[in-house]
Write a protein that holds these residues in place. Sequence first.
Motif, PDB file in Angstrom:
ATOM      1  N   PRO A  92       0.847  -1.206   0.000  1.00 38.06           N
ATOM      2  CA  PRO A  92       0.000   0.000   0.000  1.00 38.06           C
ATOM      3  C   PRO A  92       0.876   1.249   0.000  1.00 38.06           C
ATOM      4  O   PRO A  92       1.972   1.229   0.555  1.00 38.06           O
ATOM      5  CB  PRO A  92      -0.799  -0.120   1.302  1.00 38.06           C
ATOM      6  CG  PRO A  92      -0.134  -1.181   2.108  1.00 38.06           C
ATOM      7  CD  PRO A  92       0.698  -2.020   1.194  1.00 38.06           C
ATOM      8  N   ALA A  93       0.407   2.280  -0.681  1.00 40.32           N
ATOM      9  CA  ALA A  93       1.143   3.538  -0.710  1.00 40.32           C
ATOM     10  C   ALA A  93       1.363   3.992   0.727  1.00 40.32           C
ATOM     11  O   ALA A  93       0.523   3.741   1.583  1.00 40.32           O
ATOM     12  CB  ALA A  93       0.349   4.573  -1.485  1.00 40.32           C
ATOM     13  N   PRO A  94       2.502   4.628   0.979  1.00 43.02           N
ATOM     14  CA  PRO A  94       2.754   5.070   2.362  1.00 43.02           C
ATOM     15  C   PRO A  94       1.581   5.917   2.860  1.00 43.02           C
ATOM     16  O   PRO A  94       1.162   6.858   2.181  1.00 43.02           O
ATOM     17  CB  PRO A  94       4.045   5.880   2.234  1.00 43.02           C
ATOM     18  CG  PRO A  94       4.235   6.149   0.771  1.00 43.02           C
ATOM     19  CD  PRO A  94       3.544   5.045   0.049  1.00 43.02           C
ATOM     20  N   ALA A  95       1.065   5.536   4.003  1.00 43.79           N
ATOM     21  CA  ALA A  95      -0.110   6.231   4.518  1.00 43.79           C
ATOM     22  C   ALA A  95       0.293   7.603   4.995  1.00 43.79           C
ATOM     23  O   ALA A  95       1.322   7.770   5.644  1.00 43.79           O
ATOM     24  CB  ALA A  95      -0.714   5.422   5.653  1.00 43.79           C
ATOM     25  N   LYS A 128      -2.353   8.945  -4.472  1.00 44.00           N
ATOM     26  CA  LYS A 128      -1.036   8.303  -4.466  1.00 44.00           C
ATOM     27  C   LYS A 128       0.031   9.389  -4.409  1.00 44.00           C
ATOM     28  O   LYS A 128      -0.233  10.545  -4.790  1.00 44.00           O
ATOM     29  CB  LYS A 128      -0.888   7.404  -5.680  1.00 44.00           C
ATOM     30  CG  LYS A 128      -0.719   8.088  -7.008  1.00 44.00           C
ATOM     31  CD  LYS A 128      -0.542   7.014  -8.070  1.00 44.00           C
ATOM     32  CE  LYS A 128      -0.280   7.615  -9.424  1.00 44.00           C
ATOM     33  NZ  LYS A 128      -0.399   6.589 -10.478  1.00 44.00           N
ATOM     34  N   SER A 129       1.216   9.028  -3.961  1.00 45.44           N
ATOM     35  CA  SER A 129       2.295  10.013  -3.907  1.00 45.44           C
ATOM     36  C   SER A 129       2.505  10.544  -5.313  1.00 45.44           C
ATOM     37  O   SER A 129       2.578   9.764  -6.263  1.00 45.44           O
ATOM     38  CB  SER A 129       3.595   9.378  -3.424  1.00 45.44           C
ATOM     39  OG  SER A 129       3.356   8.519  -2.364  1.00 45.44           O
ATOM     40  N   GLY A 187      -4.677   5.498  -1.295  1.00 46.86           N
ATOM     41  CA  GLY A 187      -3.245   5.550  -1.594  1.00 46.86           C
ATOM     42  C   GLY A 187      -2.907   5.311  -3.057  1.00 46.86           C
ATOM     43  O   GLY A 187      -1.741   5.240  -3.420  1.00 46.86           O
ATOM     44  N   ASN A 188      -3.944   5.189  -3.890  1.00 46.24           N
ATOM     45  CA  ASN A 188      -3.678   4.830  -5.279  1.00 46.24           C
ATOM     46  C   ASN A 188      -4.448   5.693  -6.281  1.00 46.24           C
ATOM     47  O   ASN A 188      -4.519   5.379  -7.460  1.00 46.24           O
ATOM     48  CB  ASN A 188      -4.056   3.362  -5.482  1.00 46.24           C
ATOM     49  CG  ASN A 188      -3.023   2.642  -6.326  1.00 46.24           C
ATOM     50  OD1 ASN A 188      -2.047   3.257  -6.765  1.00 46.24           O
ATOM     51  ND2 ASN A 188      -3.230   1.369  -6.560  1.00 46.24           N
TER      52      ASN A 188
END
Lengths: 594, 192
Positions: free
Chosen positions: A329-332, B88-89, B67-68
């Motif tokens: 999972p993307a860093p929270a 997402k980042s 997160g996506n």
Amino acid sequence: MKRLLSGNEAIALGAHLAGVKYASAYPGTPSTEILEHLAKYPGVRAEWAPNEKVALDAVAGASYAGGRALASMKHVGLNVASESLFYLAYTGVNAGLVIISADDPGAWSSQNEQDNRQYARFAKVPMLEPADSQEAMDYLARAFDLSEQFDTPVIVRTTTRISHSKSVVDVPAGNGHEPRALKAFARDGAKYVMIPANARRRHPVVEARLKQIAEWAETAPLNQIEWGDKKFGIVSSSVAYQYAREVFDGYSFLKLGMSYPLPEKMIREFAAQVERVVVVEELDPFYEEHIRAWGIPAVGKEYFPILNEFSLAVVREGARKLGVPQPEPAPASPAFQQAIARPPAFCPGCPHRSTFYVLNKLKLRVAGDIGCYAIGVLPPFNAMDTLGCMGASIGVVQGVDGVGANVGKERWVAVIGDSTFFHAGMPALANIIYNRGVSTVLILDNDTTAMTGQQENPGTGTTLQGQPTKKIDIEQVVRGMGIVDVFVVDAFDEPAVEATIKKAVAIADRPTVVIAKGPCVFLPDYPPKYIDEVDAVKCNGCSLCFRVGCPAIFKGELDAKTEKPKAVIDPLLCVACDICLQICPREAIYRVGN
Amino acid sequence: MNKTDFLLVGVGGQGVLTASDIVAEVGMALGLDAKKSEIHGFSQRGGIVDSHVRWGARVAAPMGEKGNIDYLLAFELMESARWVEYLKSGGAVIVNRQRIIPLSASAGDAVYPPDEAIAQVLCARTDRVIYVDGLEIAKGLGNKNLANTVLLGALARELGVDPEIFLDVLVKRVPQKYVEENKQAFWKGIGK
């Protein structure tokens, strides 16, 4: 032509293409839009029934008399219609009969998360489950054919994420609709009249039919195997299949389009070829229990929860536990702690506001019901003690009365809306009258079925398809049933609502009914042409008007003396229902032209 | 184009659902598969509205995941911060500066967060924070309901999608008499 359609729009289109002649429903999220859309197609008579049982009986009649017919309802609606479902399972149909059950995993708009696949097994009827809008349209035609082929009602089950998601549908050119002649009704008491002797003879027919349908399901294109890596064999359906498709990318799938009866041989053959059978299903372990009962080792609910609706994240978590590598999972980022809640609120101008302000003020016990007025349980009203299902309020107060608890300071009232009263309130009111109850029933008549989006009902004077009709007068109904003390009050007159409720609950030796009338703010004839404004000089920040829970009233600057915030009214939101104006002790609120 | 996930958030009545319909249909117009998903009903009486849209060669799940998300389109200021953890980042967040104060603050004791706190949490997630004065621009065009079209313009610019494709879809959804002002609002959002 490709179009982006919701599951509900696609079901309506599919029903139209299948030549449905009659459709009936009671509005209920997430099913409501099916009849709203179907009503716009030519060649169908589409109606709102007062409740789901009445809808299904009418649909049974349409089918018996030879026209393809559709009933649609939310999952809990099928509880109401279940008695009709069970006799239909025995009588079978004449023309095709399809029931839509729109389930609500996550209970987004419902009182529970029941899994209506259980009804298919319980009533011994087939059930189809589309996994997107294209299938929703396609499955309707199949459901009607299946109904006629096997002489059975067919349930098509959706969930909120199928009904309310939109996806691409290949819509046939033209209207693709062939008008169907009525199939003649042949008098056949042994089939259609379920006296005990006939019912006993129909039961073996039902059992044999179920076996035949299960056999048919083995090769039906509704159930499909998609071979991939055989390390895992995923059994899934509906929207759970869509999540699993992404999460278990590359593995083998058995996609069930028919959730009951299950294709046992097909599942056995699938299971025999994969290393591990994994059942991915929302809510109950319905497939899992069947598959394990056949002696096939399968896993499911140890990895995927029984609670709440699924999402990619939920299915991913289960896959990870099964050892299927998943992207991390993307860093929270920390959840934004300062984000404040947006609880549902009565709209500015809602006719229910005055009643709940008064119920809170008088500290009455309240048996609530299903509708927008359930918001009365929230602050600032905190004026609801029980809520269960459609019509329950009036039944509940009679029992409170029955044990002698509806007395003195613990006075209870039932609160129910107009559409809900027609749905299941009338028999409960008959119960109070017949059994010498002394409760007060408040009927909040906003002239529409508001919560599901302002649908017509027997009290509105218009049908689903826009025809004028007899407007059933609730006051006359209640008087006709035998209530002598019926008080009709303007819901936009807070002092009158307060005085009337006080008067009604003071009557302790006979039942009373208060009808608080005021249109829903979304109706076109909603009256106000003004807005309310606060006089900042007169307002001293007493905060009483904040107790009406109106989204249009805000805290402004502090009063110099009391050091409490004065009220400010947002002119964009206010529709001048005047409830705040009426309760302001300093007469600091007044109407201005808009 | 690879899979693109959108999340549109706001408050009931802001036109979030119509806007997400349009984004999904633009995906179709680009020759992609598209799905969208949202919740209607009880939770929407004055509550939060969130609508997922996904584009791709083939889209299975109707909702993206935390997160996506590639593009977060927030129709209300505080909602941008509430939902930014879905981004997402390196994703883009387009924020309408409009504030809609919930009942918990207007009549209760809750406090609407200050601008700096919101800006901080957005910047912690991504460098691509695009503020839009949607309501002010819409009022300037004489119709406050145009704010969502302004935001769609800003999204079209960030996506780099041919504006004419966006406009084609938009125009089909709008009654004839509002077409011209919607076009103006869209171009304002693009920044022209």
